[in-house]
Design a protein around this motif. Structure first.
Motif, short mmCIF file in Angstrom:
data_model
loop_
_atom_site.label_atom_id
_atom_site.label_comp_id
_atom_site.label_asym_id
_atom_site.label_seq_id
_atom_site.Cartn_x
_atom_site.Cartn_y
_atom_site.Cartn_z
N LYS A 204 0.88 -1.24 -0.07
CA LYS A 204 -0.07 0.15 -0.07
C LYS A 204 0.95 1.36 0.12
N ASN A 205 1.99 1.31 0.89
CA ASN A 205 2.80 2.46 0.95
C ASN A 205 4.23 2.46 0.06
N GLU A 206 4.10 1.73 -0.94
CA GLU A 206 5.17 1.48 -1.70
C GLU A 206 5.75 2.76 -2.26
N ILE A 207 4.73 3.55 -2.83
CA ILE A 207 5.18 4.90 -3.34
C ILE A 207 6.10 5.82 -2.22
N ARG A 208 5.35 5.81 -1.10
CA ARG A 208 5.77 6.65 0.23
C ARG A 208 6.99 5.94 0.52
N ASN A 209 7.37 4.80 0.37
CA ASN A 209 8.82 4.36 0.67
C ASN A 209 9.91 4.89 -0.06
N TYR A 211 9.70 7.83 -1.60
CA TYR A 211 9.69 9.12 -1.47
C TYR A 211 10.87 9.17 -0.12
N VAL A 212 10.83 8.27 0.62
CA VAL A 212 11.64 8.52 1.77
C VAL A 212 13.01 8.10 1.49
N SER A 262 12.89 -1.94 8.98
CA SER A 262 11.35 -2.40 8.26
C SER A 262 11.07 -3.65 8.45
N SER A 406 10.37 12.00 -10.57
CA SER A 406 9.15 12.13 -9.51
C SER A 406 8.30 13.25 -10.04
#
Length: 608
Positions: A204-209, A211-212, A262, A406
């Protein structure tokens, strides 16, 4: 304890560990991007003229960008074999250059040096092919951001390698060549076991990772840029430079700690809720079994015509024939976004429009990159200033890559703006950088290094993402290598045939004027003591006129590329209005809903 350890080991073989290993490999693979730092050393040691140096640079770029062989090997053997070959090629190519310039072997012929540069440059193509294609297939959603990050670390690698060189032995260009031969090869061998295709449902948070990781990379780039500028101004002692190099290397490994943390949290989650993990595995096994059974066993009332004797066999055959014709018709000429064959892509106008645009973009920017050392010398900048140019270029090369990846991803997914439109903008800005070099205003080369670096870097993720979106992922390994061959072709046309020719012409005219007492320009004395002044003046040029004509031409070439890219924007405007990533979303949404329900049920049971 044993089960936790096994879970952690499995976690370290996940997609994220593969991504971080790719970042690390590319961070140290900057051998081809420090050519500007040692090209002058080759020129003086082997007594080459500028056209010969530009020819060496062309073969470097040829190896760097022609990777059709790497793509074919990857299709049939996998990424680890490709990386192993890359390590051997990097070591052999640059080691032979080091042996040649240090006099440990007989002076090589010109064609031999070209061959060494070709082999060394080809190693980068093999690394890129193995890492980028594998990552894009592991993370098909948000491929612009993924490619931008990967290519960004490649761009940053030049600055990283430069800082390590300055920290260890910054006054010996031959050591830089030796470092370029050994360090990338060792890193590739150490980490290539992690680079592999991983079957996994999108998180679910693939794109957020990502961006980290992007934030960490931007901090590293900012850290590098600040220190490089301070290094240029304050001339810190070698001890300070070494401390900074150690901090830089340690910072590169921070994403590895993030992934380990993680995976530890994920392991603890699996221990706390074992039923959820067990249910997920059982569900995947059940789905696999059902697919296997449905594909191999004839089910009553589904695949058997005997279950329903009323079925008209001729009518059924006619429908199947019509469907087969429809499928064959689609395979014969797929639309944009579907998987093309290599031949179908090569017959597409979109492919060649993009190819011409990138010839203009890559060719003009590589001309600036490969001649940065000579540009600085002709304008009487010190070697430290030239190192600053190369480092600034590397950092902004990185920022251009991650930025275009991005930003274009946001424009495509949220606003349906064609990705080639950003390529148009990049080529227009490139023109400004070329004009700054052409007119050589005080301090303009610093600004030009930033602009050229940013624009050169920005083109890579845009090109790769456009190829994968229009022609599909199946032929990606081969198609992107064919497309990026526009880079060495542009480099040959503009760097060798234009820049090299014009520079040598100005150098010859300047030398003749000096011999006849007509020139008031001071001659450069930055040469090895073993050469006479007359020998060096014949192959060196000093003054603004050395590269003025060249970069006025490069500015015009950039504008032509901008116009050609505009044609691709017009042709693909309808394609980018649709959801081009829709096919990757369905399975992910179903998986997320099922896991949420299972976690909720397990939590309720544990509370009761």
């Amino acid at each position: 304890m044993e089960s936790e350890w096994n879970a952690l080991v499995r976690g370290l073989r996940c997609r994220w560990m593969m991504a971080v290993a790719s970042f690390l490999i590319l961070s140290f693979a900057g051998s081809t991007y420090v050519f500007g730092l040692y090209s002058q050393y080759i020129k003086v040691t082997l007594k080459y003229d500028q056209k010969t140096i530009d020819t060496l640079a062309f073969f470097k770029d040829l190896g760097l960008n022609v990777g059709i062989v790497a793509g074919l090997i990857l299709e049939f053997s996998g990424p680890r074999v490709v990386l192993c070959i890359a390590s051997a090629m990097n070591l052999c190519g640059y080691l032979m250059i080091w042996l040649s310039v240090t006099g440990r072997v007989a002076k090589p012929a010109e064609w031999q040096m070209c061959l060494y540069q070709l082999i060394g440059g080809s190693s980068m193509t093999f690394i890129n092919t193995a890492v980028i294609v594998t990552c894009v297939k592991n993370f098909p959603m948000g491929r612009g951001l993924v490619i931008g990050l990967l290519k960004g670390f490649v761009g940053l690698s030049g600055a990283i390698l430069t800082q390590i060189y300055l920290a260890v032995k910054g006054d010996d260009p031959s050591f830089l060549i030796l470092l370029a031969a050994t360090l990338p090869s060792v890193v590739v061998i150490a980490l290539m076991g992690f680079v592999r295709l991983v079957d996994s449902t999108r998180e679910k948070n693939e794109i957020r990772n990502f961006y980290v990781f992007l934030g960490m990379a931007l901090l590293l780039a900012g850290f590098l840029m600040v220190f490089i500028l301070l290094e240029n101004r304050l001339k810190p002692p070698r001890t300070v430079v070494r401390v900074f190099a150690v901090i830089t290397v340690l910072t590169i490994f921070v994403p590895l700690l993030v992934v380990i943390r993680s995976q530890l949290q994920k392991t603890e989650m699996n221990v706390a809720f074992p039923d959820v993990e067990k249910s997920r595995v059982e569900q995947l096994d059940t789905e696999t079994s059902v697919k296997h059974i449905s594909g191999s066993v004839e089910m009553p009332g589904v695949n058997s015509q005997e279950s329903d004797p009323s079925i008209d066999v001729s009518e059924s055959n006619h429908k199947e024939s019509m469907e087969d014709k429809k499928i064959k018709s689609q395979k014969k000429w797929p639309v944009r976004g579907e998987d093309h064959t290599v031949v179908q892509a090569l017959l597409s106008a979109d492919f060649w429009i993009l190819f011409v645009a990138t010839i203009c973009g890559f060719g003009s920017t590589i001309t600036a990159i490969d001649n940065m050392g000579q540009i600085g010398k002709s304008l009487r900048y010190s070697p430290v200033n030239v190192s600053t140019f190369v480092s600034l270029f590397s950092i902004w090369n990185f920022l251009g890559r991650v930025g275009s990846g991005s930003i274009s991803e946001i424009l495509v997914q949220k606003y349906s703006i064609p990705r080639p439109s950003l390529l148009c903008l990049v080529l227009a800005v490139t023109c400004v950088g070329h004009l700054l070099i052409a007119f050589a205003l005080p301090g303009s080369i610093y600004v030009a290094s930033i602009i050229i670096g940013m624009c050169f870097g920005a083109q890579w993720p845009l090109m790769f993402a456009i190829v994968s979106e229009i022609f599909g992922l199946r032929p990606f390994a081969i198609l992107y290598n064919i497309e990026q061959s526009s880079s060495p072709l542009g480099a040959y046309l503009f760097s060798v045939r234009v820049a090299g020719y014009l520079y040598d012409k100005h150098a010859k005219d300047q030398h003749e004027d000096h011999m006849h007492g007509k020139s008031s320009l001071p001659l450069s004395h930055a040469a090895a003591p073993s050469h006479t002044l007359t020998q060096l003046d014949e192959i060196m040029c000093v003054g603004k006129q050395c590269f003025r004509d060249t970069f006025l031409i490069m500015a015009a070439v950039s504008i032509v590329g901008c116009v050609v890219a505009g044609v691709l924007v017009y042709r693909t405007r309808q394609f980018y209005k649709q959801d081009i990533y829709g096919k990757f979303n369905t399975d992910k949404d179903q998986e997320d809903s099922r896991l949420k329900a299972q976690v909720s049920t397990t939590t309720t049971k544990s509370n009761s």
